[in-house]
Design a protein around this motif. Sequence first.
Motif, PDB file in Angstrom:
ATOM      1  N   ILE A 338       0.795  -1.079   0.119  1.00  0.00           N
ATOM      2  CA  ILE A 338       0.195   0.087   0.172  1.00  0.00           C
ATOM      3  C   ILE A 338       1.030   1.341  -0.087  1.00  0.00           C
ATOM      4  O   ILE A 338       0.768   2.182  -0.780  1.00  0.00           O
ATOM      5  N   ASN A 339       1.917   1.307   0.698  1.00  0.00           N
ATOM      6  CA  ASN A 339       2.811   2.412   0.872  1.00  0.00           C
ATOM      7  C   ASN A 339       3.539   2.618  -0.456  1.00  0.00           C
ATOM      8  O   ASN A 339       3.818   3.535  -0.658  1.00  0.00           O
ATOM      9  N   ASP A 400       8.408   3.617   2.239  1.00  0.00           N
ATOM     10  CA  ASP A 400       8.393   2.311   1.669  1.00  0.00           C
ATOM     11  C   ASP A 400       8.566   1.474   3.098  1.00  0.00           C
ATOM     12  O   ASP A 400       8.082   0.065   2.923  1.00  0.00           O
ATOM     13  N   ARG A 401       9.526   1.708   3.876  1.00  0.00           N
ATOM     14  CA  ARG A 401       9.572   1.045   5.093  1.00  0.00           C
ATOM     15  C   ARG A 401       8.695   1.436   6.147  1.00  0.00           C
ATOM     16  O   ARG A 401       8.843   0.947   7.247  1.00  0.00           O
ATOM     17  N   ALA A 402       7.674   2.124   5.973  1.00  0.00           N
ATOM     18  CA  ALA A 402       6.639   2.467   6.887  1.00  0.00           C
ATOM     19  C   ALA A 402       7.149   3.486   8.128  1.00  0.00           C
ATOM     20  O   ALA A 402       6.700   3.465   9.057  1.00  0.00           O
ATOM     21  N   THR A 405       4.735   8.360   6.745  1.00  0.00           N
ATOM     22  CA  THR A 405       3.735   8.032   5.987  1.00  0.00           C
ATOM     23  C   THR A 405       4.337   8.625   4.490  1.00  0.00           C
ATOM     24  O   THR A 405       4.890   9.295   4.203  1.00  0.00           O
ATOM     25  N   PRO A 406       3.502   7.888   3.483  1.00  0.00           N
ATOM     26  CA  PRO A 406       3.622   8.209   2.079  1.00  0.00           C
ATOM     27  C   PRO A 406       3.357   9.710   1.754  1.00  0.00           C
ATOM     28  O   PRO A 406       4.089  10.405   0.918  1.00  0.00           O
ATOM     29  N   PHE A 407       2.460  10.515   2.227  1.00  0.00           N
ATOM     30  CA  PHE A 407       2.114  11.752   2.150  1.00  0.00           C
ATOM     31  C   PHE A 407       3.513  12.622   2.641  1.00  0.00           C
ATOM     32  O   PHE A 407       3.919  13.478   1.819  1.00  0.00           O
ATOM     33  N   TRP A 408       3.975  12.423   3.949  1.00  0.00           N
ATOM     34  CA  TRP A 408       5.043  13.365   4.237  1.00  0.00           C
ATOM     35  C   TRP A 408       6.374  12.811   3.631  1.00  0.00           C
ATOM     36  O   TRP A 408       6.996  13.767   3.401  1.00  0.00           O
ATOM     37  N   GLY A 409       6.410  11.573   3.115  1.00  0.00           N
ATOM     38  CA  GLY A 409       7.514  11.388   2.499  1.00  0.00           C
ATOM     39  C   GLY A 409       7.759  12.202   1.170  1.00  0.00           C
ATOM     40  O   GLY A 409       8.829  12.296   0.630  1.00  0.00           O
TER      41      GLY A 409
END
Length: 458
Positions: A338-339, A400-402, A405-409
């Motif tokens: 999902i990420n 990707d490693r959780a 969050t994807p948003f902040w990444g």
Amino acid sequence: MILIFYIIRNHAAPFLFSITTLMFIFLFQFLMKFADRLVGKGLDTFVIIQLVIYNLAWMVVLVVPMSVLVATLMAFGSMSQNNEVTIMKSTGVSLYKMMVGPFICSIVVGYLLILFNNDVLPDANHLAKVLMQDISQKKPTLSLESGVFSQEVTGYAILAREVDAKTNRIKGVTIYDYNNPMKINIVTAKDGLIYFSKDQTKLVMDLNHGEIHETDVADTKMYRKVVFNQHRIAMNAYQFSFQQSTPGGQRGDRELSAQDMLVIVDSLKTIRDRYNITYNKQVQKYFFGDSSAVPFKNVIKHAAAEGGISQGIIEKVRSTKNMILSENMRVDYQQKEINKYMVEVHKKYSLPAACLIFVLLGAPLGVMVRKGGFGMAASISLFFFLIYWASLIGGEKLADRAIITPFWGMWFANAFMGLMGIVLTYRVAKESITLDFSFIQKLVPKNWRQEENKNENS
């Protein structure tokens, strides 16, 4: 309105020039990287052009935001150097008003880039991947060396004691045919001619004055010898021909639009939730359940009652542990998937949004530096874009490693650069700040510096 169009016009030429220059640099880097995979395979020029065109898509995604920054720095740096910014401020035009035109244009460019990311880039990435796989499967042209067995053709071992590379004539030929494992087939010939068919799918050998020796593995008494004056052998040489596959098959995360990936994410969330429910049930059962399930909290009670832990209880605990860990790994795997997709979804919007951020950052920097040459603008742009790109890559790895969050990444770099641009814009609009970047000129090639000096003196 005239002033807005004038400022936009000052951006147009640097923007187009920087796109052309940066695309050439990226293209040159791509060709240098993949040259060893393309050279020596006899590929048609059209195939190489196709590969280059397909790979131009991801280059555009990176080049456009960087070109916005370069163009903004060059335009505002040139206007500041020519005292046009000072004149406009003296007539009551603030820096905010000067930035209206470029900011509106950056919104348009960003929107077009979003459409490009969702409609063009996925298909281009998919076609590039399929074409690259087809190219990698193609072997170079068959090369025979005198006195050396060649096994490049599947099912055959070919020995030629003399090879004339100019005429493709061979002498002292011995061929072992392994296509039928139940038969031993050996062909010898005094000389012959070797060449490929027109479609490169067959390797043809026209042999003269030779023999064919054939035996049967199952029946060792069977032996056949055929003497020939002329004999032709056609071998499958598909590995030397280029067969382009039709697009299709499974696509990766970079070969899908944001809408397609969101559909996949919804399915993955459903699967993850189902695994999570099973995991929670297992934990509830074996840690907080009744004694019949041998919960972990009752292992000590069993040990005290029976005078020790029996082998059966140990195996039950071990299998229960493995089952719970397996369910937990399934949940983690689905979350990582999902990420991975959500990172690509956010990236399709964060990179176009960088066009707006780089206008906020480039305008005050251009005014502060007071240099409008391409060398200075490219150096400063490269510095900030490297910071931006490093933050983007780091955010992608952490997401990707959780860890985040994807948003902040994907949006942290935009938030950081945007905040920096707002602060710089506010300070430059309120007071005159000049930065000395003369040390960067040492990093600029001499020919760029000479051109800038000529422009300044003229």
